[in-house]
Scaffold this motif. Structure first.
Motif, PDB file in Angstrom:
ATOM      1  N   HIS A   1       0.839  -1.204   0.000  1.00 50.26           N
ATOM      2  CA  HIS A   1       0.000   0.000   0.000  1.00 50.26           C
ATOM      3  C   HIS A   1       0.867   1.244   0.000  1.00 50.26           C
TER       4      HIS A   1
ATOM      5  N   LYS B   1      -9.768  -0.429  -2.555  1.00 50.02           N
ATOM      6  CA  LYS B   1      -9.519   0.208  -1.259  1.00 50.02           C
ATOM      7  C   LYS B   1     -10.810   0.843  -0.792  1.00 50.02           C
TER       8      LYS B   1
ATOM      9  N   HIS C   1      -2.511  -0.184   8.093  1.00 55.81           N
ATOM     10  CA  HIS C   1      -2.011   0.732   9.144  1.00 55.81           C
ATOM     11  C   HIS C   1      -2.234   0.173  10.552  1.00 55.81           C
TER      12      HIS C   1
ATOM     13  N   ASP D   1       2.972   2.885   3.067  1.00 56.18           N
ATOM     14  CA  ASP D   1       1.941   3.917   2.976  1.00 56.18           C
ATOM     15  C   ASP D   1       2.564   5.270   2.686  1.00 56.18           C
TER      16      ASP D   1
ATOM     17  N   HIS E   1       1.520   5.315  -2.297  1.00 58.26           N
ATOM     18  CA  HIS E   1       0.986   6.354  -3.188  1.00 58.26           C
ATOM     19  C   HIS E   1       2.150   6.963  -3.964  1.00 58.26           C
TER      20      HIS E   1
HETATM   21 ZN   LIG Z   1      -2.426   5.332   2.143  1.00 60.30          ZN
END
Ligand SMILES: [Zn+2]
Length: 374
Positions: free
Chosen positions: A16, A166, A265, A319, A18
């Motif tokens: 995960h 997601k 997370h 993340d 970005h």
């Molecule tokens: Zn994220």
């Protein structure tokens, strides 16, 4: 080879992440991207004096020709000289991430695309489709009567190349959502309400609880893994409603659907997530973002994540969003923590070397390959 040495170099799948920001950053922008907070620190303080900042000055500063643990101003000045683009190009290949599984649903205009990210990081990329963003993109071309079919078709097209979905229902409602699949008439009514809200406010933001549940159940039909935002995030969430055990009934009802539930997370609900991964065969977890923001105390989180979760259920993620430092530090500290934990078990003769090597490989990449069917 010692497990800690293996962990330092084993290829990773980041399940995960970005894109990084594709333009130069001003100091204020850097400060905001280096925290989950939505406001600048007060009294002239800097995030470089918080856990992630200390981590950055310890791990990244020497790569920029600075002294380890240099002061915040020195780090910022040098970072500005090097520039965002060059720093991305320098740090991403050093992470050893071979596959970036990228969530493209958040602020996707000023960040690198998954292909660009993979190219600069010497890896490959796979995509994740955000369920709520997909609905927000197609709603203007739909009607209450046709929405169910329209959304299903749109999701099929959008996710043709994607490895999963997601859900940010934690942000838009909470994980204490009603586990029932809404009926067609409930969905039609809710779409009508959403469209009038869009007309009245000119804002397209999906927060209708019925539709948040509908897009989830629609994703279940598509049989790809669904990532859930769990636990801490920015100031939009109410943390007490982000405990994953609050969605236990939904998890129970999806055991045999062919859909995997990926808990992302998880801070501070790492143990709750580990329990769910222990008892439900389709639940997985990671500690992305939480490891960067707990900085020098990341070990305890990662330790909690392997207490009860099967070794075949825990994944790595950074993340990372925006800053290459988040990628580099996230990968570095995950490697050192998991290496130290496994090495400790081998040293105390609680675990054999062969098992430790096997589990390290699972955690670094095999679990992601299995869960996302890569
Ligand atoms: Zn994220």
């Amino acid at each position: 080879m010692r497990i800690s040495e293996l962990a330092a170099q084993i290829p990773l799948i980041d399940n995960h992440c970005h894109g990084t920001i594709n333009h130069e950053l001003e100091r204020d922008q850097y400060e905001i991207y280096a925290t989950e907070g939505d406001w600048l620190p007060r009294h002239g303080l800097s995030v470089l004096d918080e856990q992630f900042g200390v981590l950055t000055r310890g791990l990244v500063a020497p790569l920029l020709g600075l002294e380890k643990h240099c002061d915040p101003e020195t780090y910022w000045k040098r970072r500005r000289e090097v520039g965002q683009e060059a720093l991305v190009a320098q740090l991403l290949p050093l992470t050893g991430i071979e596959t970036f599984i990228v969530d493209t649903g958040f602020k996707s205009d000023n960040i690198l695309t998954p292909d660009q990210l993979a190219a600069v990081g010497n890896g490959q990329s796979r995509e994740i489709v955000r369920l709520e963003t997909a609905a927000e993109r197609m709603i203007k071309n739909s009607t209450p009567a046709t929405f169910i079919q329209d959304y299903s078709d749109y999701l099929s097209t959008e996710s043709a190349q994607a490895v999963g979905f997601k859900s940010i229902i934690a942000y838009r409602y909470g994980l204490d959502f009603d586990p029932d699949k809404p009926s067609a008439s409930e969905v039609e009514q809710a779409v009508a309400e959403w469209i009038s809200e869009i007309d009245a406010t000119d804002k397209v933001r999906l927060s209708h609880p019925v539709l948040l549940r509908h897009v989830l159940w629609e994703a279940v039909n598509h049989k790809k893994p669904i990532q859930f935002h769990v636990g801490f995030g920015d100031s939009d969430i109410n943390l007490h409603r982000c405990d994953p055990t609050q969605m236990t009934e939904f998890i129970r009802r999806t055991v045999d659907t062919g859909t995997n539930i990926m808990l992302l997370h998880c801070y501070p609900f790492i143990r709750e997530a580990g329990y769910l991964a222990h008892v439900f065969p389709h639940v997985y977890l990671d500690t992305g973002a939480a490891i960067n923001y707990t900085g020098l105390e990341h070990h305890s989180l990662i330790r909690h994540s392997v207490e009860m979760a099967p070794f075949g259920k825990m994944l790595f993620s950074s993340d990372a969003f925006g800053l290459p430092e988040l990628y580099y530090c996230g990968a570095s500290i995950w490697r050192s923590a998991i290496g130290d934990i496994l090495q400790g078990w081998v040293d105390s003769d609680g675990m054999g070397q062969a098992d430790a090597e096997k589990y390290l490989t699972w955690l670094a990449s095999t679990n992601a390959e299995r869960a996302y069917n890569l």
